[in-house]
Structures are given as structure tokens and as C-alpha cells.
Write a protein that holds these residues in place. Structure first.
Motif, PDB file in Angstrom:
ATOM      1  N   LEU A   2      22.487 -10.238  23.054  1.00 49.45           N
ATOM      2  CA  LEU A   2      23.128  -9.856  24.313  1.00 49.45           C
ATOM      3  C   LEU A   2      24.225 -10.852  24.704  1.00 49.45           C
ATOM      4  CD1 LEU A   2      20.114  -8.643  26.509  1.00 49.45           C
ATOM      5  CD2 LEU A   2      22.009  -7.256  25.617  1.00 49.45           C
ATOM      6  N   VAL A   3      23.924 -12.134  24.580  1.00 43.88           N
ATOM      7  CA  VAL A   3      24.923 -13.156  24.922  1.00 43.88           C
ATOM      8  C   VAL A   3      26.093 -13.092  23.954  1.00 43.88           C
ATOM      9  CG1 VAL A   3      25.338 -15.645  25.099  1.00 43.88           C
ATOM     10  CG2 VAL A   3      23.214 -14.653  25.993  1.00 43.88           C
ATOM     11  N   TYR A   4      25.812 -12.924  22.651  1.00 44.42           N
ATOM     12  CA  TYR A   4      26.858 -12.912  21.631  1.00 44.42           C
ATOM     13  C   TYR A   4      27.855 -11.783  21.893  1.00 44.42           C
ATOM     14  CZ  TYR A   4      28.956 -12.950  16.969  1.00 44.42           C
ATOM     15  OH  TYR A   4      29.850 -13.008  15.909  1.00 44.42           O
ATOM     16  N   TYR A   5      27.324 -10.549  22.048  1.00 47.39           N
ATOM     17  CA  TYR A   5      28.240  -9.419  22.241  1.00 47.39           C
ATOM     18  C   TYR A   5      28.774  -9.352  23.671  1.00 47.39           C
ATOM     19  CZ  TYR A   5      26.939  -7.782  17.612  1.00 47.39           C
ATOM     20  OH  TYR A   5      26.755  -7.696  16.248  1.00 47.39           O
ATOM     21  N   GLY A   6      28.007  -9.890  24.621  1.00 48.95           N
ATOM     22  CA  GLY A   6      28.503  -9.926  25.994  1.00 48.95           C
ATOM     23  C   GLY A   6      29.698 -10.845  26.163  1.00 48.95           C
ATOM     24  N   PHE A  38      32.219 -12.097  21.192  1.00 47.33           N
ATOM     25  CA  PHE A  38      32.398 -12.756  19.893  1.00 47.33           C
ATOM     26  C   PHE A  38      32.614 -11.672  18.833  1.00 47.33           C
ATOM     27  CE2 PHE A  38      30.173 -16.376  21.951  1.00 47.33           C
ATOM     28  CZ  PHE A  38      31.072 -17.380  21.622  1.00 47.33           C
ATOM     29  N   PRO A  39      33.232 -12.014  17.711  1.00 52.21           N
ATOM     30  CA  PRO A  39      33.599 -11.008  16.709  1.00 52.21           C
ATOM     31  C   PRO A  39      32.369 -10.301  16.124  1.00 52.21           C
ATOM     32  CG  PRO A  39      33.936 -13.213  15.846  1.00 52.21           C
ATOM     33  CD  PRO A  39      33.672 -13.375  17.314  1.00 52.21           C
ATOM     34  N   ASP A  40      32.542  -9.014  15.892  1.00 51.87           N
ATOM     35  CA  ASP A  40      31.446  -8.210  15.337  1.00 51.87           C
ATOM     36  C   ASP A  40      31.241  -8.557  13.871  1.00 51.87           C
ATOM     37  OD1 ASP A  40      29.410  -6.454  15.236  1.00 51.87           O
ATOM     38  OD2 ASP A  40      30.609  -4.640  15.583  1.00 51.87           O
ATOM     39  N   GLY A  41      30.047  -8.294  13.401  1.00 52.03           N
ATOM     40  CA  GLY A  41      29.698  -8.580  12.011  1.00 52.03           C
ATOM     41  C   GLY A  41      28.207  -8.340  11.827  1.00 52.03           C
ATOM     42  N   PRO A  42      27.631  -8.814  10.711  1.00 53.84           N
ATOM     43  CA  PRO A  42      26.194  -8.588  10.469  1.00 53.84           C
ATOM     44  C   PRO A  42      25.305  -9.551  11.264  1.00 53.84           C
ATOM     45  CG  PRO A  42      27.131  -9.782   8.635  1.00 53.84           C
ATOM     46  CD  PRO A  42      28.276  -9.456   9.552  1.00 53.84           C
ATOM     47  N   GLY A  43      25.681  -9.831  12.502  1.00 49.10           N
ATOM     48  CA  GLY A  43      24.877 -10.743  13.313  1.00 49.10           C
ATOM     49  C   GLY A  43      23.630 -10.100  13.866  1.00 49.10           C
ATOM     50  N   TRP A  44      23.407  -8.844  13.529  1.00 49.71           N
ATOM     51  CA  TRP A  44      22.224  -8.129  14.010  1.00 49.71           C
ATOM     52  C   TRP A  44      21.073  -8.124  12.988  1.00 49.71           C
ATOM     53  CZ3 TRP A  44      23.267  -5.292   9.900  1.00 49.71           C
ATOM     54  CH2 TRP A  44      24.581  -4.892   9.646  1.00 49.71           C
ATOM     55  N   LEU A  45      21.248  -8.749  11.819  1.00 51.11           N
ATOM     56  CA  LEU A  45      20.190  -8.741  10.791  1.00 51.11           C
ATOM     57  C   LEU A  45      18.881  -9.344  11.319  1.00 51.11           C
ATOM     58  CD1 LEU A  45      22.096  -9.714   7.510  1.00 51.11           C
ATOM     59  CD2 LEU A  45      21.072  -7.513   8.103  1.00 51.11           C
ATOM     60  N   TRP A  79      24.885  -3.667  25.067  1.00 54.73           N
ATOM     61  CA  TRP A  79      25.919  -3.468  24.047  1.00 54.73           C
ATOM     62  C   TRP A  79      26.970  -2.469  24.530  1.00 54.73           C
ATOM     63  CZ3 TRP A  79      21.740  -2.745  19.727  1.00 54.73           C
ATOM     64  CH2 TRP A  79      21.298  -4.000  19.324  1.00 54.73           C
ATOM     65  N   LEU A  80      26.551  -1.372  25.155  1.00 54.16           N
ATOM     66  CA  LEU A  80      27.501  -0.365  25.619  1.00 54.16           C
ATOM     67  C   LEU A  80      28.396  -0.917  26.737  1.00 54.16           C
ATOM     68  CD1 LEU A  80      25.211   2.800  25.642  1.00 54.16           C
ATOM     69  CD2 LEU A  80      27.112   2.317  24.072  1.00 54.16           C
ATOM     70  N   VAL A  81      27.813  -1.709  27.638  1.00 50.97           N
ATOM     71  CA  VAL A  81      28.621  -2.317  28.700  1.00 50.97           C
ATOM     72  C   VAL A  81      29.648  -3.281  28.118  1.00 50.97           C
ATOM     73  CG1 VAL A  81      28.566  -3.861  30.701  1.00 50.97           C
ATOM     74  CG2 VAL A  81      26.881  -2.018  30.477  1.00 50.97           C
ATOM     75  N   ALA A  82      29.207  -4.100  27.128  1.00 53.18           N
ATOM     76  CA  ALA A  82      30.115  -5.071  26.513  1.00 53.18           C
ATOM     77  C   ALA A  82      31.231  -4.373  25.737  1.00 53.18           C
ATOM     78  CB  ALA A  82      29.339  -6.005  25.593  1.00 53.18           C
ATOM     79  N   ALA A  83      30.963  -3.138  25.223  1.00 49.58           N
ATOM     80  CA  ALA A  83      31.973  -2.419  24.425  1.00 49.58           C
ATOM     81  C   ALA A  83      32.762  -1.430  25.251  1.00 49.58           C
ATOM     82  CB  ALA A  83      31.269  -1.697  23.271  1.00 49.58           C
ATOM     83  N   ALA A  84      32.727  -1.570  26.591  1.00 52.13           N
ATOM     84  CA  ALA A  84      33.440  -0.610  27.455  1.00 52.13           C
ATOM     85  C   ALA A  84      34.936  -0.598  27.194  1.00 52.13           C
ATOM     86  CB  ALA A  84      33.145  -0.903  28.915  1.00 52.13           C
ATOM     87  N   ASP A  85      35.542  -1.752  26.925  1.00 46.43           N
ATOM     88  CA  ASP A  85      36.991  -1.832  26.708  1.00 46.43           C
ATOM     89  C   ASP A  85      37.321  -2.209  25.269  1.00 46.43           C
ATOM     90  OD1 ASP A  85      35.890  -4.320  26.837  1.00 46.43           O
ATOM     91  OD2 ASP A  85      37.445  -5.181  28.139  1.00 46.43           O
ATOM     92  N   ILE A  86      36.453  -1.850  24.335  1.00 44.54           N
ATOM     93  CA  ILE A  86      36.654  -2.224  22.941  1.00 44.54           C
ATOM     94  C   ILE A  86      37.872  -1.501  22.375  1.00 44.54           C
ATOM     95  CG2 ILE A  86      35.185  -0.397  21.985  1.00 44.54           C
ATOM     96  CD1 ILE A  86      34.188  -2.413  19.927  1.00 44.54           C
ATOM     97  N   GLU A  87      38.600  -2.204  21.550  1.00 46.05           N
ATOM     98  CA  GLU A  87      39.776  -1.651  20.877  1.00 46.05           C
ATOM     99  C   GLU A  87      39.696  -2.015  19.401  1.00 46.05           C
ATOM    100  OE1 GLU A  87      41.984   0.349  21.968  1.00 46.05           O
ATOM    101  OE2 GLU A  87      41.457   0.324  24.106  1.00 46.05           O
ATOM    102  N   PRO A  88      39.971  -1.069  18.521  1.00 45.05           N
ATOM    103  CA  PRO A  88      40.220   0.368  18.753  1.00 45.05           C
ATOM    104  C   PRO A  88      38.930   1.076  19.164  1.00 45.05           C
ATOM    105  CG  PRO A  88      40.076  -0.036  16.404  1.00 45.05           C
ATOM    106  CD  PRO A  88      39.990  -1.391  17.063  1.00 45.05           C
TER     107      PRO A  88
END
Length: 411
Positions: A76-80, A83-90, A123-132
Motif C-alpha cells: 500500500l505504501v509503495y504504490y500509494g 513508486f515504479p511498477d514491477g514484480p514487487g507484488w511477489l 491500489w485503485l485510488v493510487a492509480a486514479a491518475d495513472i498514465e497511460p
């Protein structure tokens, strides 16, 4: 020699592998791209979160709930913080699987469900303004993969529970078989002891009477003494044959060992003849059965008659005894009635010289002895019933009822 590593060593290696994959995979995926917040920002916080969520997997089996909470908070802190997306969810997926697989079922699933819901919202709140905008597909991937991890863990836990229950049932069945085997052995010992008691008690009672006759008439009436000694010989010989038949079940050798069959109602005439030699006036009232009696019923009936007659010989002495056998459609009814102790006749009679008997199991004023208890146990073993007691006018009567279709017969 086994080359398998200890469980803790396996967990440490798994945690290091996940940590390296999360850090290195995120670096490689975002190499050459402009990211909103690099991993080195905020004092290398991105690296710290990736490392913590990976290393915490090492203790996932011991503390599945705290480990999941740490991994979920780190995600939650990482994506909030973008920070850059990647396999940080393993690490998060592994902890979700562990929570469901090694938890306690309903409570663990509830924690996993609430945690996944909070993660999805975060995750959805953090990706509200995600581009692309197409990149939001990775958010849905994380949500779906979280649900699948928990479902996989629950499936594994359910199979383990089913396997454990099956193992427990198998062990219980094995213990039950052992207990049943011990119960059968105990029942067989009791049966042998009862057979030995009946055989020996009957023989000793007759031998005792005949030896008393011999002692009183040896000088004056040698022919009577000779008959008494012959009766003693025949009785003891028969008792020995029956003892060999009873104890023959303890032998292990195969083939024909000369073992005689168990006594049944076919030997009732011989039993009556021996009783007459002992001084009883036996009257048989016997009705032929419509169909042959089961061997267990016949054997039990013979033993009941034998014990009843033995009690009369031992405790009453010379008297009239009526033996009635009435095989019905459903049960065999047995009645043995004696007229009680007779007044002593003149001294010319050999029977009058017999020693006096003390009243006991069959006496009109005595309490039931072990013989009656044994007869009642035989009846109950076949699902029947037995009653014994004094009758009006003197004497004693034994009444038994044996079902012709006994359950659990072991005789």
C-alpha cells in the motif's frame, strides 16, 4: 543420505529469491523510462519496501497473519507513493497463499478477504491518475492474482484437512479392530472357562455321589459298589473327553486332532442316565423340533440342563426331577423342576447312606449360586432369559427361554 535442506533454510532461500526478483525485476522493467518517483527517493524508501516485503517471507509459516499484514502495508505504501511498477507484488502473493494454506480456515479466509479488499481499494485510488490509462490493467492483475493466491492456499489447506481426517479415521478403525480382537479373545476365554466349569462341576458331583455310595456299601453289597465304581470310571472318562474338546481350540496344529464335538441335546439321554445313576428320578418331557436347532442353542440348552441337574445332585440329593423341552417356532423353552429333599428312607437303601447335602444354589430356601449366574449369562449371550427359584409346596424350578435365531452366539 538425504540432500533435502531444513525447512528454515528453504524459507530463507525463498525469501532471498523473492527479494532479488522484486528489486532486480523492478529496476530492469523501468530501465530507460521516466518514472514519477524513483526507488532512491525518500531515502531509498522504494528499495526498503521491496526488500522488506521480500525478506518477511522467511518467517511466513511461523507467523502467517503478521507477515501478510507487513507485506500488505508495504504494498500500500509503495504504490500509494507512486513508486515504479514491477514484480514487487511477489512477496505479497506468497504471504496471501501462506495465510490461507497454513491458517485456521474461516478466520484466515476472513483476514485474507478483508486485506485483499483494502489492497484493491488502495491500489485503485493510487492509480486514479495513472498514465497511460492502459497501465491500469496491472492493477486489476494484482487484484485478481491476490484472490487466486488466497483461493489456492485454501484449496491446499482443505486437502490437508481431508487427508488428516482420513488418517485419523484409519487409525481409529485400526484401534477399533484391535479392541474388537481383544474383546473376542476375552469372550473366548470366558466361554472356555464356563465350559470347563460346567463339565468339571457335573462330573465331580456325580463322582462325589458314587464314591459316597461305594464307601457305604463296599463291604455289604459289593455288586452295588462295583456299579458305582463303573459309573465313576465312565463319568471321569467322559469329562476328560469333553475337556479335550473344550481346550482343543487352544491347539495350533491342523488336521483331524480327534477333537469331539461340543455336547448338544442329542446327548440328553446320556445325561439323564448319568443322573439316574447318581440317585435322581429323571422324567424327560421332550418335543421334537420342527427344524434342527442351531448348534449354539443346542449347546447352551445342554449346559443349562447339565448345570441344573448338577445343582440338584450336589445340593438336594435323591429326588424326582422333571425336565421339559418345548421347541417353539421362535424359541426353545426349558424347564427343570425338582421336588426338593426327600425324607430319609430305611437304612437298607444305598441312597439313604449318602452324605447329607447342604442347600445352596437349588435349595428352596437358599440364594442363587454361581451356577445359576452362569446359566443366566448363557441365556443372555443368545438374547434369551432365565428365571430360577423355589416353587410352592417345596422344590425348585429353573425356567429358560432361548431364541432359535440367537444374535452374537459364541458357544
Amino acid at each position: 543420505m538425504s540432500l533435502r535442506l531444513p525447512v528454515m533454510a528453504q524459507e530463507v532461500l525463498l525469501a532471498l529469491f523473492i527479494t532479488v526478483m522484486q528489486v532486480q525485476g523492478t529496476i530492469v522493467r523501468n530501465a530507460g523510462e521516466v518514472v514519477q518517483r524513483p526507488l532512491t527517493d525518500l531515502g531509498n524508501l522504494g528499495y526498503v519496501l521491496l526488500i522488506v516485503s521480500g525478506l518477511v517471507v522467511a518467517v511466513r509459516r511461523r507467523w502467517p497473519v503478521p507477515v501478510f499484514l507487513v507485506a500488505a502495508l508495504a504494498s500500500l505504501v509503495y504504490y500509494g507513493l507512486d513508486f515504479p511498477d514491477g514484480p514487487g507484488w511477489l512477496g505479497l502473493f506468497v504471504t496471501l497463499y501462506t495465510l490461507a494454506a497454513y491458517g485456521d480456515g474461516r478466520r484466515s479466509l476472513m483476514i485474507a478477504g478483508v486485506g485483499t479488499s483494502v489492497l484493491a481499494i488502495g491500489w485503485l485510488v493510487a492509480a486514479a491518475d495513472i498514465e497511460p490509462r492502459a497501465a491500469i490493467g496491472w492493477v486489476y492483475f494484482r487484484i485478481g492474482a491476490s484472490v487466486m493466491s488466497a483461493a489456492l492456499g485454501e484449496s491446499v489447506r482443505s486437502r490437508q484437512v481431508i487427508a488428516a481426517e482420513a488418517q485419523e479415521r484409519a487409525e481409529l478403525a485400526e484401534r477399533t479392530r484391535e479392541e474388537e480382537a481383544r474383546a473376542r479373545v476375552d469372550a473366548e476365554r470366558l466361554r472356555i472357562a464356563r465350559e470347563v466349569h460346567d463339565t468339571v462341576a457335573h462330573a465331580i458331583a456325580i463322582i462325589n455321589v458314587q464314591s459316597g455310595v461305594t464307601a457305604h456299601v463296599l463291604d455289604k453289597r459289593p455288586e452295588v459298589a462295583r456299579e458305582a465304581l463303573r459309573a465313576i470310571e465312565q463319568t471321569s472318562s467322559r469329562a476328560l473327553r469333553e475337556m479335550r474338546a473344550i481346550l482343543g481350540v487352544l491347539r495350533d496344529d491342523d488336521g483331524d486332532d480327534g477333537r469331539a464335538p461340543y455336547p448338544g441335546l442329542g446327548q440328553i439321554d446320556e445325561l439323564a442316565a448319568k443322573a439316574r445313576e447318581a440317585g435322581l428320578d429323571i422324567k424327560l418331557e421332550e418335543t421334537s423340533p420342527a427344524t434342527p436347532l442351531p448348534s449354539a442353542v443346542g449347546s447352551a440348552a445342554y449346559r443349562i440342563l447339565q448345570e441344573s441337574i448338577t445343582n440338584v445332585i450336589r445340593h438336594v440329593g435323591p429326588t424326582r426331577v422333571t425336565v421339559a423341552l418345548n421347541p417353539g417356532i421362535e424359541a426353545l423353552e426349558i424347564r427343570v423342576t425338582d421336588e426338593g429333599r426327600r425324607a430319609a428312607p430305611g437304612h437298607d437303601s444305598a441312597d439313604a447312606r449318602l452324605p447329607a447335602r447342604h442347600p445352596s444354589g437349588t435349595g428352596s430356601s437358599a440364594k442363587p449360586g454361581r451356577g445359576i449366574v452362569g446359566m443366566r449369562e448363557r441365556c443372555q449371550l443368545l438374547g434369551g432369559e432365565l428365571d430360577a427359584g423355589p416353587i410352592p409346596g417345596g422344590g425348585f424350578e429353573v425356567r429358560a427361554r432361548l431364541p432359535l435365531a440367537p444374535t452374537g452366539a459364541r458357544l
